[in-house]
Design a protein around this motif. Structure first.
Motif, PDB file in Angstrom:
ATOM      1  N   MET A 324      -4.913 -42.803  15.202  1.00 11.45           N
ATOM      2  CA  MET A 324      -4.903 -41.425  14.726  1.00 11.45           C
ATOM      3  C   MET A 324      -4.291 -40.469  15.744  1.00 11.45           C
ATOM      4  N   TRP A 325      -4.652 -40.627  17.024  1.00 13.74           N
ATOM      5  CA  TRP A 325      -4.159 -39.681  18.018  1.00 13.74           C
ATOM      6  C   TRP A 325      -2.667 -39.854  18.273  1.00 13.74           C
ATOM      7  N   LEU A 326      -2.175 -41.096  18.209  1.00 17.20           N
ATOM      8  CA  LEU A 326      -0.731 -41.305  18.344  1.00 17.20           C
ATOM      9  C   LEU A 326       0.013 -40.709  17.148  1.00 17.20           C
ATOM     10  N   ALA A 327      -0.541 -40.891  15.942  1.00 15.97           N
ATOM     11  CA  ALA A 327       0.079 -40.318  14.751  1.00 15.97           C
ATOM     12  C   ALA A 327       0.103 -38.797  14.832  1.00 15.97           C
ATOM     13  N   LEU A 328      -1.004 -38.210  15.284  1.00 20.37           N
ATOM     14  CA  LEU A 328      -1.046 -36.762  15.444  1.00 20.37           C
ATOM     15  C   LEU A 328      -0.087 -36.295  16.540  1.00 20.37           C
TER      16      LEU A 328
END
Length: 414
Positions: A324-328
């Motif tokens: 999730m944090w990489l996608a964000l």
């Protein structure tokens, strides 16, 4: 003393200062109104996915239909008048949407604030370019972008705090505050370098046709202007799917962690917006400090092509990364690239447009974006329903990619 205060309130202020303060305040209260906009529509108004799409389509169709007529108001009568009308309508639309939790009110609000937006679209840039001159406007655009990013950060945080009371509260307060900014502009905004058409020459419909033809002629004879129209079309075709689907991508495919003991989406998406605004501000300040020469280049085609490619990679990253944090992070990189590119694009386009048709040409550029969103949004939304949101996002990135080639092929004009 009271008479002195009233006279001071009516006295026009410095144009650059009004541009900075006016835009920053509008952006602050705009963000206050829209940060929890989708949360409000889903949880309070209880709109279905189809109704959400209809709301977005009504907004884009309104912008499409009114971009050129409102731009001609700015060219024919007054940039200042166009901006003041627009700001007042934007505030009224936001207030209506938050005050009446019903589908008809939400739809009417899109029409009202959509028309208001078209009154301001292009008019702000045309007004300040006339007031300070084409030579100084690049610095003004860049500084305004940084101030607006800071205002966006404050507005987003304030929306999150007020949203804990009720989701409607930041929307209503933001709308009322925007209308108050419109009143302040009416009292303080100067306009010294715009020459309106004399009353005996105001043939509105004839001027509409002439201005439209002038805008098309400018696009045909000046490669930069025509290329900007094409880039705006590609951006519109790809952006509607991203704007509508990125939230669903995060909610559907990732589990939100606990924050202060809460996994409430409204809280988390306020945090996401704050991080995005902060990173965009840092990117703008860093680019201005260490890449100032590239930002002020009279022909920044390579810079803009590179920033488009960053946006493409950001959308693909949001679609495909499993963390999730990489996608964000990919999504935030896209947002930062957009913010860095905006003042460069604005200054470059304004340098290639005559003052008498500047607002109309800028509005036509906005209309190309609106056409793209109306045309591109529904097919990509349908693709997301059938094949999955990541597939739709990857396709939208592919639709945006040719914009980089359009910038890259531009050559300086003699």
């Amino acid at each position: 003393m009271l008479i002195s205060l009233l006279r001071r309130a009516h006295r026009p202020a410095d144009a650059t200062r009004v541009y900075y303060v006016g835009n920053a305040l509008v952006d602050l209260f705009w963000v206050l109104s829209i940060t929890l906009n989708l949360v409000y529509q889903v949880t309070v108004v209880d709109l279905s996915p189809f109704e959400l799409v209809v709301v977005g389509t009504v907004l884009e169709a309104t912008c499409f239909l009114f971009e050129i007529p409102t731009g001609i108001v700015a060219d024919l009568y007054s940039r200042r008048l166009s901006i003041i009308i627009g700001v007042l309508l934007i505030g009224a639309g936001f207030t209506l949407q938050g005050a009446v939790p019903a589908l008809w009110a939400v739809l009417l609000a899109q029409v009202v604030w959509g028309i208001g937006y078209t009154f301001t679209s292009g008019a702000w840039q045309a007004w300040i370019t006339d007031e300070v001159g084409e030579e100084r406007v690049q610095h003004v655009f860049t500084r305004e972008q940084q101030l607006s990013l800071a205002a966006t950060f404050v507005g987003t945080a304030l929306a999150g705090v007020l949203g804990l009371v009720t989701v409607q509260l930041p929307m209503v307060l933001g709308g009322v505050a925007v209308m108050l900014v419109g009143i302040w502009l009416a009292l303080r905004m100067p306009e010294e370098h715009f020459h309106r058409t004399p009353p005996q020459e105001r043939e509105t419909f004839a001027h509409l046709a002439r201005s439209f033809k002038d805008g098309l002629a400018t696009a045909r004879t000046r490669p930069v202007v025509g290329s900007f129209f094409l880039v705006s079309l590609f951006v519109g075709l790809s952006s509607e799917a991203f704007d509508r689907l990125w939230t669903a991508r995060i909610l559907d495919d990732f589990a939100l962690p606990s924050l202060f003991g809460s996994r409430e989406p409204a809280l988390w998406f306020t945090v996401f917006a704050l991080i995005s605004a902060a990173l965009s501000l840092v990117a703008s300040l860093a680019a201005n400090r260490w890449a100032g020469r590239a930002l002020t280049n009279l022909h920044p085609n390579r810079l803009l092509a590179g920033l488009v490619l960053v946006q493409v990679v950001g959308v693909v990253g949001l679609a495909l990364l499993g963390n999730m944090w990489l996608a964000l992070g990919a999504m935030w990189a896209r947002a930062a690239a957009q913010k860095v590119a905006y003042p460069v694009q604005s200054a470059w386009l304004n340098r290639h447009v005559d003052s008498r048709s500047r607002a109309t040409v800028l509005s036509m550029n906005g209309q190309a974006d609106a056409i793209g969103q109306v045309v591109g949004g529904p097919p990509l939304g349908a693709l997301g329903s059938r094949a999955g949101i990541p597939v739709a996002l990857v396709v939208s990135a592919g639709v945006l990619a040719p914009a980089a080639a359009v910038y890259a092929r531009l050559r300086p004009q003699r």
